[in-house]
Design an enzyme around this catalytic site. Structure first.
Site, short mmCIF file in Angstrom:
data_model
loop_
_atom_site.label_atom_id
_atom_site.label_comp_id
_atom_site.label_asym_id
_atom_site.label_seq_id
_atom_site.Cartn_x
_atom_site.Cartn_y
_atom_site.Cartn_z
N THR A 229 0.84 -1.20 0.00
CA THR A 229 0.00 0.00 0.00
C THR A 229 0.88 1.26 0.00
OG1 THR A 229 -1.55 -1.25 1.36
CG2 THR A 229 -1.87 1.13 1.24
N GLU A 230 0.62 2.16 -0.95
CA GLU A 230 1.33 3.44 -1.02
C GLU A 230 2.85 3.27 -1.04
OE1 GLU A 230 -0.50 6.05 -1.47
OE2 GLU A 230 -2.47 5.39 -0.78
N LEU A 231 3.31 2.13 -1.56
CA LEU A 231 4.74 1.79 -1.63
C LEU A 231 5.43 1.83 -0.26
CD1 LEU A 231 6.04 3.31 -5.00
CD2 LEU A 231 4.88 1.16 -4.58
N TRP B 110 5.43 6.57 -0.73
CA TRP B 110 5.58 7.51 -1.85
C TRP B 110 4.77 8.78 -1.65
CZ3 TRP B 110 3.01 5.18 -6.95
CH2 TRP B 110 1.64 5.05 -6.76
#
Lengths: 431, 496
Positions: free
Chosen positions: B145-147, B299
């Site tokens: 999730t979300e890097l 990120w």
């Protein structure tokens, strides 16, 4: 720079937010090297005079025959005023007003004799008469003192401001702390008050409003050109350290309303929200502090909803009692229908109480750490209160960030903006 | 040769409806169905369908030379199934070309990796199963999730059998190093780490339509010109972005589709550039060094940390309250509760509670359906409270069922205990009053001591009857058992 400032009240003799605001402003202006002559009717002698030189209007002799004043008096329409629009007045003050009325009859005689006359210094039945007399005093002062600019707070002083401008030729700034629309609602406008407000703003070189909400009303309903109106948000004085502690005597959480029980303040929405919460959670008590013309209907409604055992009326609170009330509160709610600014939530936040405020308040324009709801959105209001009572982190966060936020709302900053208004007005005058 | 890696993230949360506290215990549907449906439909029309078609065209045109990769959250897939099945069909077509790699992520687009290894692993498995069933692919690459990434998260991903992971090429972890190489996890060197080139990615995702940007307008020639300038030793150019960039964040009028239609040709015709998927890159290139990420990165925002989702008081309380029932959810078999459990874990709910945007980050404001983070928090907590009530009811019900069973067992033992106290003489008298069925029940449901006792008093002939009867009957239900027990109990009472 020297300012002739007309107010109606000054600490410690305060019936509403106007006195608090003008006091904070004068203190802030002093920090920016602005001198002031502050005129209030009937100075009691125990006002805080560090900030300003208070001229008691009652100390100014009025020569009825002085030409300028004569002219002004001729222009003035004398207005009798009904009891239904007494602003900032509580039922407790009825007796006092009655006294005042007796006074004024005597004072009228003094006036005719061309002598000094005394102001009651309170908003009362004979308000319009006092406004008119204050105007004459204003002209008188303007002819005797030296100053650069005139600043008048709220409609009560506008006639004085206009008179002073006529006598001295100095520019006038009027300060809208509230409008008749806020006080009475659109359907109950007192056209005489409205007229004075409008006249004051039209005659003024510049209008200061305490919020954009008020600015919009002034532009829309009073037909004042937008470029003439500038918002300077109110601020708050740093807290006096309270040196008392209050023992909580109830185990329930406490949710508080504090304000006049009038249409403007929306107390009935608070009652309805209380009902929704008590249906779900009995461990809450609601306190309504204040007095006003809706008092009886609110009591009836509370009884009708069968929540009286958890809903308490305290009557009007002042001074330490207000601070004590905040110390006992877990949530403060201000559901105002129309609030030009609204200082009380800031006082609550300063006392570590999280606040729920209506979007129809000027203070909502400057506050981040508050839950904002529409005044009519009873469900949203109840939900916000419930959230603050049940989800711990929210209240914690508001308390932590709220105190810091309020500490940064300094009169010093607001006063600087007011000074800049003066400077612009004076520069314009020189051209 | 340098590989250009295109990776697109697809996610849609189930946004919550306005849920007031007085709904607690009454209303168990939490979602703004109209809002969710209309958003998915809108994004489908503006982005998913036109962009998928564009990619299909490009694959038809360039064959094996053009490749892309996707991760689609389980919640987005659920919504496609529910609201826009044609979008799902379109992704299946892309999968069928063989030019598209689908990555694994947490099913719920959740922050579970920051809370519990077990829940994290469960959700990854669930997502892998979903990808397998919809697109027929066994996932080899993971993106969180979300890097979100740290050395520890990487190590767990390696343990789960993944060969590659994607994360942000954050400045503060790279220092002077380039994101354009393949790195390895600092704990387990078998896991390859691909780092997002945020400058190039954001040139497309954020700056493409910004007319104040000195490089505007961005043309494919200009962009490939930049790629050309990289050191030839560098291995990969990772362009990772939200899929909604195309048509939703950057509108069709900006020319973003034309840009993407023309970009592949320029890259394929370039002597030193080609397209690869993360799995291919992982096979082809030797990693140059481990990358150390002791503190978790993502990120998001300038900080590239977790502060968009966690860290302020309300986010932390909501997060703790959510996962306080993880254990109870493990034992929960109710499909409704399970569905909600995943939907409530979506990271978006915590993003809405972020208070950072008071000072910066209008990106947050753009994405939130709430007018303030406080409203988001109260609404979420109300929903979560109702969810806890339901889970509590479910658990209580199950426990009471279990305790009923225990009581039945207890009573059964009571009957047996009573019988054991009888002398053999009395016992044989008692047995005469019983039917074959009852005897059969008693013999087969009791312990060895009682069986011996029964055998002693009834004789072989009768025992055979019992045996025969037992063989001819089905196994007894709980109700039948308790009926027998009750009959015997009554007979004992009468006999006494």
């Amino acid at each position: 720079m020297k300012v002739l400032m007309f107010g109606w009240e000054f600490p410690p003799h305060i019936t509403g937010g106007l006195g608090t605001a003008s006091y904070g402003l004068t203190k802030g202006l002093l920090k920016h090297d602005v001198e002031m002559i502050f005129v209030v009717p009937k100075a009691y002698g125990d006002e805080d005079q560090r900030a300003v030189r208070i001229v008691d209007a009652s100390d100014i002799p009025v020569n009825y025959k002085q030409k300028n004043i004569q002219e002004f008096w001729n222009k003035l329409t004398y207005l009798e005023i009904g009891s239904n629009i007494r602003p900032y007045i509580d039922p407790e003050d009825f007796a006092q007003i009655h006294e005042d009325v007796k006074h004024s009859i005597k004072e009228k005689e003094h006036l005719i004799l061309g002598e000094k006359y005394s102001f009651s210094g309170k908003y009362g039945n004979n308000l319009m008469e006092e406004v008119a007399r204050y105007a004459m005093v204003g002209a008188s002062i303007a002819s005797q003192y030296d100053f650069d600019i005139i600043h008048a707070h709220d409609w009560l002083t506008y006639m004085a401001g206009i008179a002073a401008k006529e006598v001295s030729g100095k520019p006038l700034v009027v300060h809208m702390h509230a409008t008749e629309y806020d006080r009475a609602g659109e359907d109950n406008i007192n056209t005489e008050v409205f007229g004075i407000e409008q006249k004051g703003m039209k005659e003024a070189d510049r209008v200061i409003t305490v919020s954009n909400l008020t600015r919009d009303i002034v532009i829309k309903y009073y037909d004042i050109p937008a470029e003439k109106v500038q918002t300077v948000h109110n601020a708050i004085e740093p807290a006096n350290k309270t040196n008392f502690e209050v023992q909580r005597s109830v185990k329930e959480k406490v949710v508080t309303f504090l304000g006049r029980l009038t249409f403007q303040k929306g107390p009935e929405y608070f009652v309805e929200a209380a009902k929704l919460i008590l249906d779900k959670d009995e461990n809450v008590r609601f306190v309504m502090a204040g007095n006003g013309d809706m008092f009886e209907s609110l009591i009836k409604r509370v009884a009708e909803l069968k929540i009286a055992s958890k809903f308490h009326f305290t009557g009007f609170l002042k001074g330490d009692d207000v601070d004590k009330m905040f110390l006992l509160s877990d949530v403060f709610v201000m559901p105002s229908v129309s609030e030009p600014f609204g200082l009380v939530p800031l006082e609550a936040m300063r006392s570590n109480v999280p606040v729920v405020i209506s979007k129809q308040s000027g203070v909502a324009e400057v506050l981040k750490n508050a839950i904002k709801i529409d005044f009519w959105d009873v469900e949203g209001m109840a939900d916000a209160i419930y959230g603050l009572l049940h989800y711990e982190s929210l209240a914690k966060m508001f308390i932590k960030n709220g105190v810091e936020e309020v500490d940064n709302l300094k009169w010093e900053h607001a006063a600087l903006q007011v000074k800049e208004v003066y400077q612009r007005v004076l520069a314009l005058k020189e051209k | 040769m340098q590989s250009v890696c295109l990776y697109f993230q697809v996610h849609q949360p189930y946004r919550l409806k306005k849920y007031r506290f007085f709904n607690l215990g009454n209303d168990h549907y939490y979602y703004d169905e109209y809002l969710n449906k209309s958003i998915v439909e809108r994004v489908a029309a503006k982005c998913y369908i036109p962009m998928n078609n564009l990619l299909l065209d490009l694959i038809k045109k360039y064959g094996k030379e053009f490749k892309v990769s996707f991760s689609i959250s389980g919640l987005a897939l659920e919504q496609f199934q529910e609201y826009t099945p044609h979008v799902l069909e379109s992704f299946k077509k892309l999968a069928d070309t063989g030019n598209v790699e689908f990555l694994a992520e947490t099913y719920a687009h959740s922050l579970s990796g920051l809370h519990s290894k077990e829940e994290f692993a469960r959700q990854i498995q669930l997502h892998q199963e979903k990808i397998k069933s919809l697109f027929g692919q066994n996932t080899q690459t993971f993106r969180n999730t979300e890097l979100i990434y740290s050395d520890e998260i990487g190590a767990q991903i390696a343990d789960l059998g993944f060969k590659t992971i994607l994360t942000e090429g954050a400045k503060h972890i790279l220092g002077w190093k380039s994101p354009n190489f393949v790195y390895t996890n600092a704990i387990n060197p078998r896991l390859k780490v691909l780092l997002r080139n945020f400058r190039l990615s954001d040139d497309i995702a954020f700056r493409f339509s910004n007319q104040a940007w000195s490089e505007w307008p961005l043309t494919t020639d200009k962009f490939v010109g930049w790629l050309d300038k990289f050191d030839k030793k560098e291995q990969v150019l990772n362009l990772f972005m939200d899929y909604e960039t195309f048509g939703e964040h950057q509108w069709v009028e900006t020319g973003i589709f034309e840009f993407m239609r023309n970009l592949p040709e320029k890259i394929i015709n370039h002597p030193n550039l080609k397209f690869s998927t993360p799995a291919e890159i992982s096979k082809e290139y030797q990693p140059i060094a481990p990358i150390h990420v002791p503190n978790t990165i993502s990120w998001a925002d300038e900080e590239r940390d977790l502060t968009a989702w966690l860290g302020n008081e309300i986010q932390d309380e909501a997060f703790d309250k959510l996962y306080s029932v993880e254990k109870a959810m493990n034992g929960c078999t109710d499909p409704g509760l399970q569905k909600d459990w995943y939907r409530l874990q979506a990271s978006d709910h915590f993003y809405y509670m972020c208070t950072k945007w008071f000072s910066d980050g209008d990106v947050h404001e753009y994405f939130t359906p709430y007018s303030s983070p406080y409203e988001a928090f109260i609404n979420y907590m109300n929903v979560l409270s109702d969810f806890h009530i339901r889970l509590g009811n479910f658990t209580a019900k199950r426990e009471s069922e279990e305790s009923n069973n225990r009581n039945m067992l207890q009573q059964q033992e009571d009957v047996f205990e009573m019988l054991q106290k009888f002398t053999n003489v009395k016992f044989s008298e008692l047995v005469k009053a019983w039917s074959v069925e009852e005897l059969s029940f008693l013999y087969y449901e009791s312990n060895q001591a009682l069986r011996d006792k029964i055998l002693k008093v009834i004789g072989k002939k009768n025992f055979k009857q019992i045996q025969q009867y037992r063989e001819s009957t089905q196994s007894l239900s709980g109700r039948e058992l308790s009926n027998y027990k009750e009959k015997i109990r009554q007979k004992i009472v009468v006999f006494n």
